[in-house]
Enzyme design. Structure first.
Site, PDB file in Angstrom:
ATOM      1  N   SER A  55      26.376 -21.316  -9.039  1.00 41.02           N
ATOM      2  CA  SER A  55      27.112 -20.171  -9.572  1.00 41.02           C
ATOM      3  C   SER A  55      27.350 -20.439 -11.046  1.00 41.02           C
ATOM      4  O   SER A  55      27.713 -21.554 -11.422  1.00 41.02           O
ATOM      5  CB  SER A  55      28.478 -20.025  -8.887  1.00 41.02           C
ATOM      6  OG  SER A  55      28.339 -19.490  -7.600  1.00 41.02           O
ATOM      7  N   GLU A  62      34.030  -9.039 -23.845  1.00 41.00           N
ATOM      8  CA  GLU A  62      33.867  -7.697 -23.296  1.00 41.00           C
ATOM      9  C   GLU A  62      33.780  -7.728 -21.766  1.00 41.00           C
ATOM     10  O   GLU A  62      33.256  -6.818 -21.157  1.00 41.00           O
ATOM     11  CB  GLU A  62      32.604  -7.065 -23.884  1.00 41.00           C
ATOM     12  CG  GLU A  62      32.586  -6.971 -25.398  1.00 41.00           C
ATOM     13  CD  GLU A  62      32.169  -8.286 -26.087  1.00 41.00           C
ATOM     14  OE1 GLU A  62      31.841  -9.246 -25.379  1.00 41.00           O
ATOM     15  OE2 GLU A  62      32.211  -8.337 -27.334  1.00 41.00           O
ATOM     16  N   SER A  63      34.264  -8.763 -21.112  1.00 43.45           N
ATOM     17  CA  SER A  63      34.381  -8.915 -19.656  1.00 43.45           C
ATOM     18  C   SER A  63      33.624 -10.138 -19.126  1.00 43.45           C
ATOM     19  O   SER A  63      34.015 -11.261 -19.411  1.00 43.45           O
ATOM     20  CB  SER A  63      34.069  -7.641 -18.895  1.00 43.45           C
ATOM     21  OG  SER A  63      35.046  -6.644 -19.215  1.00 43.45           O
ATOM     22  N   HIS A  68      24.955 -15.822  -8.883  1.00 40.72           N
ATOM     23  CA  HIS A  68      24.975 -16.728  -7.736  1.00 40.72           C
ATOM     24  C   HIS A  68      23.525 -16.762  -7.268  1.00 40.72           C
ATOM     25  O   HIS A  68      22.916 -15.700  -7.088  1.00 40.72           O
ATOM     26  CB  HIS A  68      25.891 -16.206  -6.634  1.00 40.72           C
ATOM     27  CG  HIS A  68      27.282 -15.919  -7.131  1.00 40.72           C
ATOM     28  ND1 HIS A  68      28.138 -16.914  -7.538  1.00 40.72           N
ATOM     29  CD2 HIS A  68      27.935 -14.761  -7.340  1.00 40.72           C
ATOM     30  CE1 HIS A  68      29.272 -16.367  -7.958  1.00 40.72           C
ATOM     31  NE2 HIS A  68      29.166 -15.059  -7.850  1.00 40.72           N
ATOM     32  N   CYS A  83      32.596  -3.887 -21.417  1.00 41.11           N
ATOM     33  CA  CYS A  83      33.361  -2.737 -21.884  1.00 41.11           C
ATOM     34  C   CYS A  83      33.109  -2.573 -23.376  1.00 41.11           C
ATOM     35  O   CYS A  83      32.658  -3.499 -24.050  1.00 41.11           O
ATOM     36  CB  CYS A  83      34.848  -2.880 -21.556  1.00 41.11           C
ATOM     37  SG  CYS A  83      35.607  -4.339 -22.221  1.00 41.11           S
TER      38      CYS A  83
END
Lengths: 128, 128
Positions: A55, A62-63, A68, A83
């Site tokens: 992972s 921006e997020s 995975h 975003c």
């Protein structure tokens, strides 16, 4: 909806299994993908599964971008959440697809934000 | 599809703005939510935006749980990505909804994995 973000949920198949199990390389690929998308990398964290698979989660201003991987199936689940107007997650995803050698990509795009009826009430509240 | 994971993309509105801006509390809530869902927390990373809002990403043995918050809109985007039969992301999400004080929740559930036609080819390859 008052849209605040966009989530691309991408299923990549036919990938290079060796890359899918190479944690350092994946971190590098995902950080580069974030930059290519126009995002700013904040930090990252990763985890190696036994006997295989990893992972990787990259936090961006921006997020986030995450993956995975299931090397046994040549498969990677990639999430690209952004975003703002200045970021193009598809550009970053294209780079990931290329670097992982994926032969098939299925993308679900989900608008994230506030339902219209609730957004309207918020606007009224703000102006009252 | 050969399903390998489940992603819940949840939009929570009407949340407690103070909680949405409290990084330490959010980390605690999201780690607890992972445990309630039946997952194992591996590590986490977070980020505080200026002037407000945070990102929290918790890596679990079964994928990840993340949030990006907009306290100015009482809004949180929550993603709960899990794999395996023993985890119930809805249980974890219920806890998050409660702790954030959300008054409205919209959940999009997305099955993640390998398209059926490709999974079939992989199975044939494995048995040849």
């Amino acid at each position: 909806m008052k849209q605040l973000g966009t989530l691309l949920a991408a299923d990549l198949t036919g990938c290079n299994a060796a890359v899918l199990d190479d944690l350092d390389k994946l971190e590098e690929i995902f950080k580069t993908a974030a930059v290519i998308a126009g995002a700013t990398v904040v930090n990252s964290t990763s985890f190696r599964y036994a006997p295989q698979g990893v992972s990787v989660m990259v936090v961006i201003s921006e997020s986030h971008v995450s993956t995975h991987t299931w090397p046994e199936y040549d498969y990677a689940a990639v999430d690209f959440f952004t975003c703002g107007e200045s970021v193009d997650p598809y550009k970053g995803l294209d780079y990931i697809v290329q670097e992982l050698g994926a032969t098939n990509v299925q993308v679900t795009e989900i608008a994230r934000g506030i339902p219209s009826d609730i957004a309207e009430k918020l606007a009224h509240k703000g102006s009252s």
